[in-house]
Design a protein around this motif. Structure first.
Motif, PDB file in Angstrom:
ATOM      1  N   ASP A  33       0.827  -1.218   0.000  1.00  0.00           N
ATOM      2  CA  ASP A  33       0.000   0.000   0.000  1.00  0.00           C
ATOM      3  C   ASP A  33       0.855   1.260   0.000  1.00  0.00           C
ATOM      4  N   ALA A  34       2.037   1.150  -0.595  1.00  0.00           N
ATOM      5  CA  ALA A  34       2.931   2.305  -0.666  1.00  0.00           C
ATOM      6  C   ALA A  34       2.490   3.273  -1.760  1.00  0.00           C
ATOM      7  N   HIS A  35       1.777   2.739  -2.767  1.00  0.00           N
ATOM      8  CA  HIS A  35       1.340   3.564  -3.894  1.00  0.00           C
ATOM      9  C   HIS A  35       0.018   3.043  -4.429  1.00  0.00           C
ATOM     10  N   THR A  36      -0.649   3.891  -5.167  1.00  0.00           N
ATOM     11  CA  THR A  36      -1.846   3.474  -5.893  1.00  0.00           C
ATOM     12  C   THR A  36      -1.410   2.819  -7.204  1.00  0.00           C
ATOM     13  N   PRO A  37      -2.304   2.050  -7.853  1.00  0.00           N
ATOM     14  CA  PRO A  37      -1.953   1.474  -9.153  1.00  0.00           C
ATOM     15  C   PRO A  37      -1.513   2.533 -10.165  1.00  0.00           C
ATOM     16  N   ALA A  38      -2.155   3.688 -10.165  1.00  0.00           N
ATOM     17  CA  ALA A  38      -1.785   4.752 -11.115  1.00  0.00           C
ATOM     18  C   ALA A  38      -0.363   5.226 -10.871  1.00  0.00           C
ATOM     19  N   GLU A  39       0.031   5.370  -9.612  1.00  0.00           N
ATOM     20  CA  GLU A  39       1.385   5.825  -9.287  1.00  0.00           C
ATOM     21  C   GLU A  39       2.431   4.790  -9.693  1.00  0.00           C
ATOM     22  N   VAL A  40       2.089   3.525  -9.535  1.00  0.00           N
ATOM     23  CA  VAL A  40       3.019   2.443  -9.879  1.00  0.00           C
ATOM     24  C   VAL A  40       3.179   2.320 -11.392  1.00  0.00           C
ATOM     25  N   TYR A  41       2.064   2.265 -12.100  1.00  0.00           N
ATOM     26  CA  TYR A  41       2.130   2.044 -13.550  1.00  0.00           C
ATOM     27  C   TYR A  41       2.655   3.275 -14.285  1.00  0.00           C
ATOM     28  N   THR A  42       2.339   4.456 -13.777  1.00  0.00           N
ATOM     29  CA  THR A  42       2.882   5.674 -14.377  1.00  0.00           C
ATOM     30  C   THR A  42       4.396   5.731 -14.179  1.00  0.00           C
ATOM     31  N   GLY A  43       4.846   5.329 -13.006  1.00  0.00           N
ATOM     32  CA  GLY A  43       6.290   5.309 -12.748  1.00  0.00           C
ATOM     33  C   GLY A  43       7.002   4.348 -13.676  1.00  0.00           C
ATOM     34  N   PHE A  44       6.451   3.158 -13.832  1.00  0.00           N
ATOM     35  CA  PHE A  44       7.063   2.176 -14.725  1.00  0.00           C
ATOM     36  C   PHE A  44       7.106   2.696 -16.158  1.00  0.00           C
ATOM     37  N   GLY A  45       5.980   3.202 -16.635  1.00  0.00           N
ATOM     38  CA  GLY A  45       5.924   3.701 -18.003  1.00  0.00           C
ATOM     39  C   GLY A  45       6.869   4.869 -18.228  1.00  0.00           C
ATOM     40  N   SER A  46       6.983   5.745 -17.240  1.00  0.00           N
ATOM     41  CA  SER A  46       7.863   6.906 -17.368  1.00  0.00           C
ATOM     42  C   SER A  46       9.322   6.486 -17.461  1.00  0.00           C
ATOM     43  N   GLY A  47       9.735   5.570 -16.590  1.00  0.00           N
ATOM     44  CA  GLY A  47      11.121   5.107 -16.610  1.00  0.00           C
ATOM     45  C   GLY A  47      11.465   4.388 -17.894  1.00  0.00           C
ATOM     46  N   LEU A  48      10.566   3.518 -18.349  1.00  0.00           N
ATOM     47  CA  LEU A  48      10.794   2.763 -19.583  1.00  0.00           C
ATOM     48  C   LEU A  48      10.854   3.698 -20.785  1.00  0.00           C
ATOM     49  N   LEU A  49       9.897   4.610 -20.871  1.00  0.00           N
ATOM     50  CA  LEU A  49       9.834   5.530 -22.011  1.00  0.00           C
ATOM     51  C   LEU A  49      11.044   6.455 -22.044  1.00  0.00           C
ATOM     52  N   LEU A  50      11.484   6.917 -20.885  1.00  0.00           N
ATOM     53  CA  LEU A  50      12.652   7.799 -20.832  1.00  0.00           C
ATOM     54  C   LEU A  50      13.888   7.099 -21.376  1.00  0.00           C
ATOM     55  N   ALA A  51      14.119   5.870 -20.924  1.00  0.00           N
ATOM     56  CA  ALA A  51      15.301   5.127 -21.385  1.00  0.00           C
ATOM     57  C   ALA A  51      15.255   4.861 -22.877  1.00  0.00           C
ATOM     58  N   LEU A  52      14.101   4.432 -23.373  1.00  0.00           N
ATOM     59  CA  LEU A  52      13.981   4.117 -24.799  1.00  0.00           C
ATOM     60  C   LEU A  52      14.082   5.371 -25.660  1.00  0.00           C
ATOM     61  N   THR A  53      13.502   6.477 -25.188  1.00  0.00           N
ATOM     62  CA  THR A  53      13.574   7.725 -25.941  1.00  0.00           C
ATOM     63  C   THR A  53      14.998   8.254 -25.989  1.00  0.00           C
ATOM     64  N   ALA A  54      15.679   8.224 -24.858  1.00  0.00           N
ATOM     65  CA  ALA A  54      17.071   8.682 -24.820  1.00  0.00           C
ATOM     66  C   ALA A  54      17.935   7.859 -25.757  1.00  0.00           C
ATOM     67  N   GLY A  55      17.712   6.561 -25.756  1.00  0.00           N
ATOM     68  CA  GLY A  55      18.478   5.697 -26.640  1.00  0.00           C
ATOM     69  C   GLY A  55      18.192   5.970 -28.104  1.00  0.00           C
ATOM     70  N   MET A  56      16.948   6.288 -28.425  1.00  0.00           N
ATOM     71  CA  MET A  56      16.559   6.548 -29.806  1.00  0.00           C
ATOM     72  C   MET A  56      17.288   7.771 -30.370  1.00  0.00           C
ATOM     73  N   PHE A  57      17.485   8.798 -29.528  1.00  0.00           N
ATOM     74  CA  PHE A  57      18.121  10.018 -29.997  1.00  0.00           C
ATOM     75  C   PHE A  57      19.636   9.989 -29.882  1.00  0.00           C
ATOM     76  N   ALA A  58      20.133   9.138 -28.968  1.00  0.00           N
ATOM     77  CA  ALA A  58      21.584   9.146 -28.724  1.00  0.00           C
ATOM     78  C   ALA A  58      22.333   8.113 -29.545  1.00  0.00           C
ATOM     79  N   LEU A  59      21.676   7.050 -29.950  1.00  0.00           N
ATOM     80  CA  LEU A  59      22.380   5.955 -30.632  1.00  0.00           C
ATOM     81  C   LEU A  59      22.354   6.148 -32.143  1.00  0.00           C
TER      82      LEU A  59
END
Length: 206
Positions: free
Chosen positions: A180-206
């Motif tokens: 009960d540390a987070h709501t489902p929205a907080e958990v799934y938004t965090g996961f999506g944000s971290g994943l999208l950031l890494a993939l986006t950074a890689g897309m522009f840097a590689l």
């Protein structure tokens, strides 16, 4: 998931430990010729990463608790996450600079560290107005970085590490919900944000 297992997963896969795990993977899983850094010197890099991304931020948070700026190391209230996240961002930014400045280190080191630093800054920015799950941002970013590595080193078998990362990611997300540390929205938004950031950074840097 019972609370004891959820708590253990949250500790073992704490966001501050993920940089150390990722660099251990890069330094010791990838074939030796992939990196220019000699094998006998790689423990120095891993030790530095552990010290600057876990020990110093951890001590900083502990000092904030002892001084009364934080209620506890868990930082359950959103307002209390700002200062620790900002301090962690500073530590990670300095680490990125040190990896960039030293020519003996491979470019992939500061590239990966820069993305990790950006993920902490993203968590800080979101935490100014919403309590996003830092654990979820961390595991999402780690999965994204493994996917990037599979592109960078296509000859290295990455199916097993990526599959294990997906399983652990699911376990961490479930653990944060079970506690009960987070709501489902907080958990799934965090996961999506971290994943999208890494993939986006890689897309522009590689």
């Amino acid at each position: 998931m019972n609370r004891s297992l959820a708590k253990a997963l949250s500790v073992v896969l704490h966001p501050l430990l993920l940089p150390t795990y990722l660099f251990a993977f890069i330094l010791y899983y990838l074939p030796a010729p992939t990196l220019s850094l000699p094998m006998q010197s790689r423990w120095i890099v891993l030790g530095m990463i552990f010290f600057t991304t876990f020990i110093i931020p951890g001590l900083g948070a502990y000092t904030m608790v002892r001084s009364g700026q934080l209620d506890s190391m868990e930082m359950e209230r959103r307002e209390q996450r700002r200062l620790p996240l900002l301090f962690t961002s500073l530590c990670y930014g300095i680490t990125t600079y040190l990896l960039y400045r030293e020519p003996a280190f491979d470019e992939i080191f500061y590239f990966i560290m820069a993305i990790i630093t950006a993920s902490v800054l993203l968590t800080y920015g979101i935490s100014l107005f919403w309590k996003v799950s830092a654990h979820s941002v961390g595991v999402g970013g780690a999965l994204g970085l493994l996917l990037l590595l599979s592109r960078l080193v296509p000859d290295v078998p990455m199916l097993l590490p990526i599959s294990l990362s997906i399983i652990l990611t699911g376990a961490v997300l479930s653990a944060r919900l079970a506690l009960d540390a987070h709501t489902p929205a907080e958990v799934y938004t965090g996961f999506g944000s971290g994943l999208l950031l890494a993939l986006t950074a890689g897309m522009f840097a590689l």
